[in-house]
Design a protein around this motif. Structure first.
Motif, PDB file in Angstrom:
ATOM      1  N   UNK A   1       0.836  -1.196   0.000  1.00 34.54           N
ATOM      2  CA  UNK A   1       0.000   0.000   0.000  1.00 34.54           C
ATOM      3  C   UNK A   1       0.876   1.252   0.000  1.00 34.54           C
ATOM      4  N   UNK A   2       0.245   2.418   0.111  1.00 39.13           N
ATOM      5  CA  UNK A   2       0.978   3.682   0.013  1.00 39.13           C
ATOM      6  C   UNK A   2       1.935   3.906   1.174  1.00 39.13           C
ATOM      7  N   UNK A   3       1.727   3.208   2.280  1.00 39.99           N
ATOM      8  CA  UNK A   3       2.620   3.358   3.428  1.00 39.99           C
ATOM      9  C   UNK A   3       3.705   2.291   3.442  1.00 39.99           C
ATOM     10  N   UNK A   4       3.859   1.575   2.312  1.00 37.42           N
ATOM     11  CA  UNK A   4       4.885   0.546   2.147  1.00 37.42           C
ATOM     12  C   UNK A   4       4.621  -0.681   3.007  1.00 37.42           C
ATOM     13  N   UNK A   5       3.378  -0.886   3.394  1.00 34.63           N
ATOM     14  CA  UNK A   5       3.004  -2.081   4.143  1.00 34.63           C
ATOM     15  C   UNK A   5       2.485  -3.141   3.178  1.00 34.63           C
TER      16      UNK A   5
END
Length: 399
Positions: free
Chosen positions: A347-351
């Motif tokens: 996702x956008x938070x690199x998760x």
């Protein structure tokens, strides 16, 4: 593009017209940027009948059948066989039928798909010669037009999209028909049988959820990993058999593979191989009907379930250890594996997060062995998250 118009008066720049430059304005996008997957209501199933091909589906009395002419002008033929192998147009609520010429045309072919269909129908003692069909000419149909029927008996429905190869001076290519089945009993759990083999298999193994199997694949042989019921993950690992004989462990290394193929996982084409840590190719992807897998996570582990509050839960890593012991492969707390059909994303938070698998019943990955291998496959038992859509099912392995 907006522009700045400058006028010259007495050598002095004067601004005659000015608008905000595009790159100084916030970007505005209308509509859906990333559309989600279309979803069907509970109890509705969708099948694609390829042009010139067929689809066979089990139906129950009262099921609603809808055919959609995807591109227009495509004929369709329906034959509903009862449990005794006979067929009538009345089984589909029609008063008039005709010989199943489309079905017989397909069965008279020499293609692999024609042979598979013939084997499938033969297993059910179906009378193909005297089959009575409902034929839809669709000589003037527009794209998206629909025809609806209702199953008057339970049995085996065969839908074909008949047609011949298009002549160079004609405009009548065969195209796809979309088949929807609306179940009269949507809550009834249906067990799907494995699809017909692509060829006569040397090994044909069914793995139940919570189990793993080891099997030998010789150089040049093909291994097919099939999601039988749909939305089920299968961890896969392969070891170079000759290296094992010399007490060396040359198995698929996901990091090396990603680096060499320049992608998250190999796909059919130029960058299609899985590599060991010494950069030796072990397998090549030949066909992939899903295209969404995972190479980052481990096969599920005891620790994962403990952390989630389920100590003692059966897991793929322990199952792989049991199978690997016969080949003197040391135990691993967590197995780096290729998790076929596991739907993970960043996702956008690199998760890294997961969602229900994309795989449908009968979807598969077909690989060719580039050296002698001992392979390991699992049917993941995870029933605590979306990995298997909360419902672990079986995996079919064919060599």
């Amino acid at each position: 593009m907006n522009t700045l118009n400058l006028q010259y008066a007495n050598g002095v720049h004067q601004r005659a017209h000015a608008q905000t430059l595009p790159f100084l304005s916030p970007t505005v996008r209308n509509g859906i940027i990333v559309p989600g997957l279309p979803t069907l209501p509970p109890g509705v199933e969708r099948y694609v009948v390829k042009g010139g091909g067929s689809v066979t589906v089990k139906v129950e009395q009262g099921d609603n059948i809808t055919l959609v002419d995807k591109d227009g002008l495509q004929a369709a033929e329906l034959v509903l066989f009862d449990d005794n192998g006979s067929s009538k147009a009345a089984y589909l609520g029609q008063t008039r039928g005709q010989p199943a010429q489309g079905l017989q045309q397909i069965l008279s072919g020499t293609s692999t798909s024609a042979k598979r269909l013939h084997r499938s129908l033969s297993k059910h003692d179906i009378d193909i010669v005297n089959a009575e069909a409902v034929y839809i000419a669709n000589t003037h149909s527009l794209p998206g037009e629909q025809q609806q029927f209702s199953a008057q008996v339970s049995g085996t429905l065969v839908v074909t999209a008949p047609g011949l190869p298009m002549q160079v001076d004609a405009q009548n290519p065969v195209s796809d028909i979309i088949l929807f089945i609306e179940r009269v009993n949507p809550t009834t759990k249906r067990i799907v049988s494995p699809a017909e083999p692509l060829a006569d298999p040397l090994q044909d193994v069914n793995i139940q959820p919570g189990q793993a199997r080891a099997y030998i694949v010789k150089k040049g042989q093909y291994v097919q990993i099939m999601d039988v019921q749909g939305r089920e993950c299968s961890d896969f690992q392969a070891f170079d058999l000759r290296a094992l004989d010399n007490n060396r462990f040359e198995d698929i290394d996901p990091t090396t593979t990603r680096a060499l193929v320049g992608g998250l996982y190999p796909m059919p084409g130029l960058y299609a191989k899985y590599y060991s840590i010494s950069q030796q190719p072990l397998l090549e992807i030949i066909q992939d009907t899903v295209g969404r897998h995972d190479t980052f996570g481990l096969a599920c582990t005891a620790k994962y379930y403990e952390d989630m509050g389920y100590p003692g839960h059966v897991n793929c890593s322990d199952n792989l250890n049991i199978e690997a012991a016969a080949y003197n492969i040391p135990e691993r707390k967590g197995w780096p594996a290729i998790n076929f059909f596991f739907n993970t994303m960043n996702d956008d938070s690199n998760a890294i997060f997961m969602d229900d698998p994309y795989s449908r019943p009968g979807d598969y990955v077909l690989m060719r062995a580039l050296t002698d291998l001992v392979c390991f496959s699992t049917a993941c038992p995870c029933d605590i998250d979306e990995a298997n859509a909360w419902n672990p099912t079986d995996i079919q392995i064919r060599v």
